[in-house]
Design an enzyme around this catalytic site. Sequence first.
Site, PDB file in Angstrom:
ATOM      1  N   ASN A  21       0.844  -1.203   0.000  1.00  0.00           N
ATOM      2  CA  ASN A  21       0.000   0.000   0.000  1.00  0.00           C
ATOM      3  C   ASN A  21       0.872   1.243   0.000  1.00  0.00           C
ATOM      4  OD1 ASN A  21       0.519   0.836   2.825  1.00  0.00           O
ATOM      5  ND2 ASN A  21      -0.397  -1.157   3.261  1.00  0.00           N
ATOM      6  N   ASP A  28      -4.344  -6.058   5.335  1.00  0.00           N
ATOM      7  CA  ASP A  28      -5.384  -6.865   5.988  1.00  0.00           C
ATOM      8  C   ASP A  28      -5.365  -8.313   5.500  1.00  0.00           C
ATOM      9  OD1 ASP A  28      -6.357  -4.796   7.575  1.00  0.00           O
ATOM     10  OD2 ASP A  28      -7.519  -3.982   5.893  1.00  0.00           O
ATOM     11  N   LYS A  42       8.950 -17.213  -9.932  1.00  0.00           N
ATOM     12  CA  LYS A  42       8.250 -16.088 -10.534  1.00  0.00           C
ATOM     13  C   LYS A  42       7.076 -16.596 -11.374  1.00  0.00           C
ATOM     14  CE  LYS A  42       9.021 -12.122 -13.490  1.00  0.00           C
ATOM     15  NZ  LYS A  42       9.840 -11.595 -14.551  1.00  0.00           N
ATOM     16  N   PRO A  91      -3.259 -11.432  10.813  1.00  0.00           N
ATOM     17  CA  PRO A  91      -3.634 -11.143  12.209  1.00  0.00           C
ATOM     18  C   PRO A  91      -3.701  -9.632  12.420  1.00  0.00           C
ATOM     19  CG  PRO A  91      -1.329 -11.845  12.061  1.00  0.00           C
ATOM     20  CD  PRO A  91      -1.928 -12.034  10.700  1.00  0.00           C
ATOM     21  N   ASP A  92      -4.585  -9.188  13.310  1.00  0.00           N
ATOM     22  CA  ASP A  92      -4.647  -7.772  13.661  1.00  0.00           C
ATOM     23  C   ASP A  92      -3.697  -7.555  14.845  1.00  0.00           C
ATOM     24  OD1 ASP A  92      -5.363  -5.248  14.823  1.00  0.00           O
ATOM     25  OD2 ASP A  92      -7.168  -5.306  13.582  1.00  0.00           O
ATOM     26  N   PHE A 137      -4.155   3.823  14.961  1.00  0.00           N
ATOM     27  CA  PHE A 137      -4.373   4.832  13.932  1.00  0.00           C
ATOM     28  C   PHE A 137      -5.484   4.341  13.029  1.00  0.00           C
ATOM     29  CE2 PHE A 137      -1.322   8.379  13.491  1.00  0.00           C
ATOM     30  CZ  PHE A 137      -0.688   8.219  14.706  1.00  0.00           C
ATOM     31  N   LYS A 190     -13.567   1.462  15.969  1.00  0.00           N
ATOM     32  CA  LYS A 190     -12.304   0.713  16.114  1.00  0.00           C
ATOM     33  C   LYS A 190     -11.755   0.820  17.536  1.00  0.00           C
ATOM     34  CE  LYS A 190     -11.181   0.897  11.318  1.00  0.00           C
ATOM     35  NZ  LYS A 190     -10.471   1.509  10.215  1.00  0.00           N
ATOM     36  N   LYS A 229     -11.339  -2.798  19.145  1.00  0.00           N
ATOM     37  CA  LYS A 229      -9.971  -3.271  19.391  1.00  0.00           C
ATOM     38  C   LYS A 229      -9.531  -3.029  20.833  1.00  0.00           C
ATOM     39  CE  LYS A 229      -8.595  -2.536  14.565  1.00  0.00           C
ATOM     40  NZ  LYS A 229      -7.480  -2.725  13.631  1.00  0.00           N
TER      41      LYS A 229
HETATM   42  O1  C5P Z   1      -8.903  -1.794  11.264  1.00  0.00           O
HETATM   43  P1  C5P Z   1      -7.866  -0.918  10.674  1.00  0.00           P
HETATM   44  O2  C5P Z   1      -6.871  -1.652   9.783  1.00  0.00           O
HETATM   45  O3  C5P Z   1      -8.359   0.327  10.029  1.00  0.00           O
HETATM   46  O4  C5P Z   1      -7.071  -0.424  11.959  1.00  0.00           O
HETATM   47  C1  C5P Z   1      -5.974   0.378  11.852  1.00  0.00           C
HETATM   48  C2  C5P Z   1      -5.141   0.228  13.078  1.00  0.00           C
HETATM   49  O5  C5P Z   1      -4.902  -1.148  13.350  1.00  0.00           O
HETATM   50  C3  C5P Z   1      -3.763   0.819  12.888  1.00  0.00           C
HETATM   51  O6  C5P Z   1      -3.329   1.275  14.157  1.00  0.00           O
HETATM   52  C4  C5P Z   1      -2.927  -0.358  12.410  1.00  0.00           C
HETATM   53  O7  C5P Z   1      -1.559  -0.203  12.717  1.00  0.00           O
HETATM   54  C5  C5P Z   1      -3.543  -1.511  13.177  1.00  0.00           C
HETATM   55  N1  C5P Z   1      -3.528  -2.792  12.460  1.00  0.00           N
HETATM   56  C6  C5P Z   1      -2.730  -3.829  12.913  1.00  0.00           C
HETATM   57  N2  C5P Z   1      -2.746  -5.043  12.273  1.00  0.00           N
HETATM   58  C7  C5P Z   1      -3.552  -5.247  11.215  1.00  0.00           C
HETATM   59  C8  C5P Z   1      -4.365  -4.192  10.745  1.00  0.00           C
HETATM   60  C9  C5P Z   1      -4.337  -2.993  11.396  1.00  0.00           C
HETATM   61  O8  C5P Z   1      -1.999  -3.661  13.869  1.00  0.00           O
HETATM   62  N3  C5P Z   1      -3.545  -6.418  10.620  1.00  0.00           N
END
Ligand code: C5P
Length: 401
Positions: free
Chosen positions: A207, A276, A286, A302-303, A321, A335, A339
């Site tokens: 990104n 995500d 390749k 994973p988040d 953020f 969020k 979270k």
């Molecule tokens: O849910 P979203 O991706 O918008 O949330 C953004 C926040 O979650 C940011 O602080 C980002 O660093 C964190 N994040 C994370 N791991 C992910 C996705 C987002 O730590 N897989």
Amino acid sequence: MSALEGKKVLVGVTGGIAAYKAPELVRRLRDAGSQVRVVMTAGAEAFITPLTLQAVSGHRVRQHLLDPEAEAGMGHIELARWADEILVAPATAHAIARFAAGLADDLLGTLLLATEARVWLAPAMNRVMWAAPSVRDNCALLESRGVRILGPGSGSQACGEQGQGRMLEPEELVAALAGGGPLAGRRFVVTAGPTHEPLDPVRFIGNRSSGRMGFALAAALAEAGAEVDLVAGPVHLSTPPGVRRHDVQTALAMREAVMGRIGGADGFVGVAAVADYRPAKAAGDKIKKSEASMAVELVPNPDILAEVAALDDRPGLVVGFAAETRDLENAARGKLRAKKLDLIAANRVGDGLGFDAEDNALEVFGADAHWTLSPKPKTALARELVAIISEGLLDEGKPSR
Ligand code: C5P
């Protein structure tokens, strides 16, 4: 023991009236246990004699770049390498401009180019000069390169005016060098930048995150005295002074680097734009072009932020953020709750805002608090956010480690 014990500090004195405070500064640095060498510019000599600074530092004061006698002892490059910290105090508007432009026609200018030490400037000038756009721009440029600017303070000035421009007092400068900021003794883990999720050995899904906001935040935390572990995705940025950096490419590697360092941390700030999803499988070779269309299966990553917030021994302050294209407040508050965060900093992205830009603006939400940080360079914005974070940690009353 003082954090300055055994530190090698080079003090650069330039030509402003506040040079009269330089001997006191040198004396206090030595009292704090540091070794001090002094370099004076030609202008400084109009205000104070080298003999005074020699007497308080215990070493010959260096004034000239091409001084055969001095170079025979410790050459200017050796002097630049010798220093752990370089503090220019006072730093005049002229000295700041010369440093910003990279001029190397005197000893101090040359040292500043030749050193890898941390550089601190203690500006001192008339309040109108301090507010002049060229001085503002030069300071912003130097800060973006990792130079730390201490003060100036405000009050009565030598020119008889009142306002911002006074050099900080020697004891304040020594405390700043010793890391006596509001976050001294605290440790933060920060994520920054994008992640790259490999499709094959040469391609990835990524990104537009530049990492600038996260790096600015890590710098501002370190500036406030915190110990900082910065887990960085692939970015083209230099490591802020005083920050420990761990480079990673993927979300899974970022999670591992964070989890390995989060134990005992006082704060976590997730600034990274973590992908995500990742391709379910990265091809070993390749992928070849063909006429057929192709589908890539993506699986969720994973988040990291939510995982950190859910830890049994989670850091006292967990900050996220949120980059949003619409409905900023609701999305951010959602969020914050989902979270289980203490604070969330939200910004609008798209149309040149946010991601790849130099400036940013933030809306910061806590459970029952809200701050609006107006558009400004990410370095300045980061400092404002760190002030909010410091307050958050103080309110929580967690003893410092
Ligand atoms: O849910 P979203 O991706 O918008 O949330 C953004 C926040 O979650 C940011 O602080 C980002 O660093 C964190 N994040 C994370 N791991 C992910 C996705 C987002 O730590 N897989």
